[in-house]
Scaffold this active site. Structure first.
Site, PDB file in Angstrom:
ATOM      1  N   ILE A 152       0.749  -1.229  -0.115  1.00 20.12           N
ATOM      2  CA  ILE A 152       0.081  -0.145   0.054  1.00 20.12           C
ATOM      3  C   ILE A 152       0.700   1.106   0.106  1.00 20.12           C
ATOM      4  O   ILE A 152       0.464   2.255  -0.651  1.00 20.12           O
ATOM      5  CB  ILE A 152      -0.938  -0.143   1.203  1.00 20.12           C
ATOM      6  CG1 ILE A 152      -1.912  -1.148   1.013  1.00 20.12           C
ATOM      7  CG2 ILE A 152      -1.714   1.287   1.400  1.00 20.12           C
ATOM      8  CD1 ILE A 152      -2.652  -1.713   2.330  1.00 20.12           C
ATOM      9  N   ASP A 153       1.960   1.175   0.724  1.00 18.62           N
ATOM     10  CA  ASP A 153       2.925   2.578   0.819  1.00 18.62           C
ATOM     11  C   ASP A 153       3.331   2.562  -0.480  1.00 18.62           C
ATOM     12  O   ASP A 153       3.501   4.000  -0.996  1.00 18.62           O
ATOM     13  CB  ASP A 153       3.903   2.062   1.839  1.00 18.62           C
ATOM     14  CG  ASP A 153       4.387   3.402   2.486  1.00 18.62           C
ATOM     15  OD1 ASP A 153       3.884   4.537   2.344  1.00 18.62           O
ATOM     16  OD2 ASP A 153       5.502   3.311   3.282  1.00 18.62           O
ATOM     17  N   ASP A 154       4.011   1.925  -1.220  1.00 17.08           N
ATOM     18  CA  ASP A 154       4.564   1.918  -2.499  1.00 17.08           C
ATOM     19  C   ASP A 154       3.542   2.410  -3.537  1.00 17.08           C
ATOM     20  O   ASP A 154       3.629   3.240  -4.379  1.00 17.08           O
ATOM     21  CB  ASP A 154       5.296   0.693  -3.059  1.00 17.08           C
ATOM     22  CG  ASP A 154       6.508   0.467  -2.679  1.00 17.08           C
ATOM     23  OD1 ASP A 154       7.342   1.009  -2.996  1.00 17.08           O
ATOM     24  OD2 ASP A 154       6.609  -0.123  -1.309  1.00 17.08           O
TER      25      ASP A 154
END
Length: 646
Positions: free
Chosen positions: A384-386
């Site tokens: 999710i962060d990427d």
């Protein structure tokens, strides 16, 4: 807010020149196909585990390694010894104290490699380990690894049964993605109970602290989740001896199929060091031949993590190309929206979108596949962060195919929205990965059993969604904002899970709230800004030690370029671009910039597993300062434009 300082055009001119130099430097590091991928380094754990892995793969014959293996083992020894502390131990982050688990691993590796026991490095290391509690004080993964060679009693290691693959309620998927990959591969190894041989006479008896039991520690209270799982562990050990062999075979087969499926479409299992190593071991005990294409690929992917350039030898825990490219392109776009390097970067990112379902889909079965992984290829594990960072980048850069970019952005937006957890925040790989009692399992002391929602990722997702047109009127945005406000620390900061630590969390929480439209006069925004100003170092920069995770409170450290940039970005997002604190932070970045446009940074500012494993992202020191400097110029320009004319 602090009173605005009268920042003259001289400082802004210097910042403009610094941005140009930093942009040129970053551009020089870009690969021909448009992506960036910097080195990612950690402590000596990986080099120590590499020597252990060589013992598994190529055990010495008559006490002698094969020449090629001997050469690599010698390089690993040099790499390990270069980082030994004066007291003999090894730390898990630069500037930190000796830590028992990494020290035990280093001792095992050095002794196995033939470093004389009476040599001063080994004598000091042995004494330091005993002072830290002996081998009994090491974490479960050290003990599990040693037990594979009968160097730590199996009965005092946590059970890791393959039957976990058969458990109901999708229990496997209540563990974090990285733990899942480790547990399945390692369970296959443990089911075989390999007991690989060590050189004749080799023991670690000298590391045992007399009078200290190796048994698991029980909580004094009668019923706790920790004591419950210790009871489960006793049952599992009985099961290994007396349980159904048919069920065990079924479990091993299920675990095998799960692992083999995930060896495809990825650069190794999970594309990270531990499960990549354990997957080769698992294939070995399953009977795969050494020349089997699956095993050959698994070992090749593992060896690709090695850096051996003649001067240096070390292992990277994984590769970070999507992360580096997304942040690098975004920072470059903020400095120069028409930079010629941006379109190749956007094209490369579009090519890396994941279009197949992975582990995340167990909880989101009806969501269309999308997202981006951290590594070159890891299609079961987009994170999710990427994905949020890629979405931010794609909001500012233009690919050569606008239609493909729009379609990817639409899918990425939908995927991010669907991956919101029920509490309103976002985690790294999964939604609602928050069964806290699982953190009391005996093998959970790597401090990464779960993947809960966190401020840094929630803030970045809010920023990404806002960059694509959503605002506080959208239910998901409002819930994310509420989550951040609810989880602010009492001192005004936010805890950062994936970067060190409270500075990181505060920066991205503030940026997310600002992007979502939060008023910078709200009390929580003002408190966060005051906190950032209060922890500024005397040199104008900001720094934070990894000890913040140990103490669970901000612990100051020497100023670093990345943490200074985060603090500046947080203050700007909080509506404070013109204070003396920001000016001094900008001056710190200007004064510490090298002539080639880059910066120096030796301290770890990235977080793998808090209190266990930290990371040095070797581009953090460059693209975050560039982003801070360009954001400062943009904020000052906006301030000037909004000032009333005389």
């Amino acid at each position: 807010m602090s009173a605005p300082s009268q920042v003259g055009t001289g400082l802004e001119h210097a910042v403009t020149l610094a941005c140009r130099k930093a942009s040129d430097y970053l551009t020089c590091l870009q690969e021909r196909d448009g992506h960036w991928c910097a080195e990612l380094t950690a402590d000596t754990t990986l080099e120590s585990d590499y020597i252990l892995f060589q013992l598994w793969l190529y055990p010495p014959v008559d006490g002698r390694w094969a020449p090629e293996t001997r050469s690599l083992v010698n390089k690993a020894v040099v790499s390990i010894l270069e980082r030994q502390l004066p007291d003999g131990g090894f730390n898990i982050y630069a500037g930190g104290p000796a830590e028992v688990s990494v020290s035990v691993k280093a001792y095992f590796a050095l002794k196995l490699a033939g470093v004389p026991l009476d040599a001063e490095p080994m004598h000091l290391l042995r004494q330091r380990i005993l002072a830290l509690g002996g081998i009994q004080a090491a974490n479960s993964y050290v003990k599990v690894n040693l037990s594979l060679f009968d160097l730590y009693p199996r009965e005092y290691c946590p059970s890791i049964p393959p039957e976990v693959a058969l458990l109901p309620f999708d229990l496997l998927y209540q563990m974090s993605a990285w733990t899942r990959a480790i547990v399945i591969s390692l369970s296959i190894v443990h089911a075989a109970n390999p007991r690989r041989p060590v050189p004749a006479g080799f023991t670690l008896d000298e590391l045992w602290l007399p009078g200290v039991s190796p048994a698991f520690h029980h909580d004094p209270s009668f019923f706790t989740w920790h004591n419950f799982f210790l009871g489960v562990d006793k049952f599992l050990k009985w099961w290994e001896r007396s349980g159904s062999k048919t069920l065990r075979r079924r479990a091993v087969e299920k675990a095998r199929n799960w692992m083999v499926e995930r060896l495809h479409h990825s650069d190794g299992l999970g594309a990270i060091y531990p499960p990549m190593m354990y997957s080769v071991m698992a294939l070995d005990v399953l009977g795969f031949a050494k020349d089997d294409p699956l095993r050959v690929d698994a070992l090749r992917h593992f060896n690709n993590l090695m850096v051996d350039d003649g001067d240096r030898f070390f292992f990277q825990p994984c590769f970070s190309p999507v992360w580096d490219t997304a942040i690098g392109a975004y920072a470059l776009a903020m400095a120069d929206p028409r930079h010629e390097s941006l379109t190749p970067a956007a094209d490369w990112l579009l090519h890396k979108e994941i279009r197949r379902k992975g582990d995340w889909s167990v909880k989101r079965p009806n969501t269309e596949p999308s997202g981006w992984a951290f590594e070159y290829s890891n299609e079961f594990y987009p994170d999710i962060d990427d994905t949020a960072m890629v979405m931010l980048s794609l909001s500012e850069v233009r690919a050569s195919n606008p239609g493909a970019q729009q379609a990817a952005a639409r899918r990425g937006m939908a995927w991010l929205l669907d991956m919101q957890s029920s509490d309103g925040g976002w985690a790294a790989f999964d939604a609602d990965n928050n069964w806290e009692f699982l953190a009391q399992m005996p093998f959970s002391d790597h401090n990464a059993m779960l993947d809960p929602t966190c401020a840094d990722i929630t803030g970045r997702v809010l920023e990404a969604l806002a960059a694509h047109g959503l605002d506080a009127g959208h239910k998901a945005i409002r819930r994310g904002m509420d989550w951040l406000i609810k989880h602010q620390e009492a001192d005004g900061s936010w805890y950062g899970r994936w970067g060190v630590a409270y500075i990181y969390g505060t920066c991205f929480a503030l940026r997310g709230l600002a992007a979502a439209g939060e008023d910078d006069r709200e009390a929580h925004i003002l408190r966060a800004g005051e906190w950032l100003r209060s922890i500024q170092n005397a040199d104008g920069g900001w720094g934070e030690s990894c000890q913040s995770y140990e103490r669970r409170v901000f612990t100051a450290g020497p100023s670093t370029p990345s943490q200074t940039a985060w603090a500046i970005l947080g203050l700007i997002a909080g509506g404070d671009p013109a204070s003396l604190s920001v000016q001094h932070g900008i001056e710190y970045l200007l004064e510490t910039q090298r002539g080639d446009g880059g910066w120096e940074e030796e301290l770890a500012t990235g977080t793998g597993f808090p209190r266990v494993f930290y990371l040095n992202y070797h581009l953090y020191k460059d693209y975050f300062p560039l982003l801070a400097l360009s954001s400062y110029l943009k904020a000052r320009s906006s301030d000037s434009a909004s000032e009333p004319r005389p």
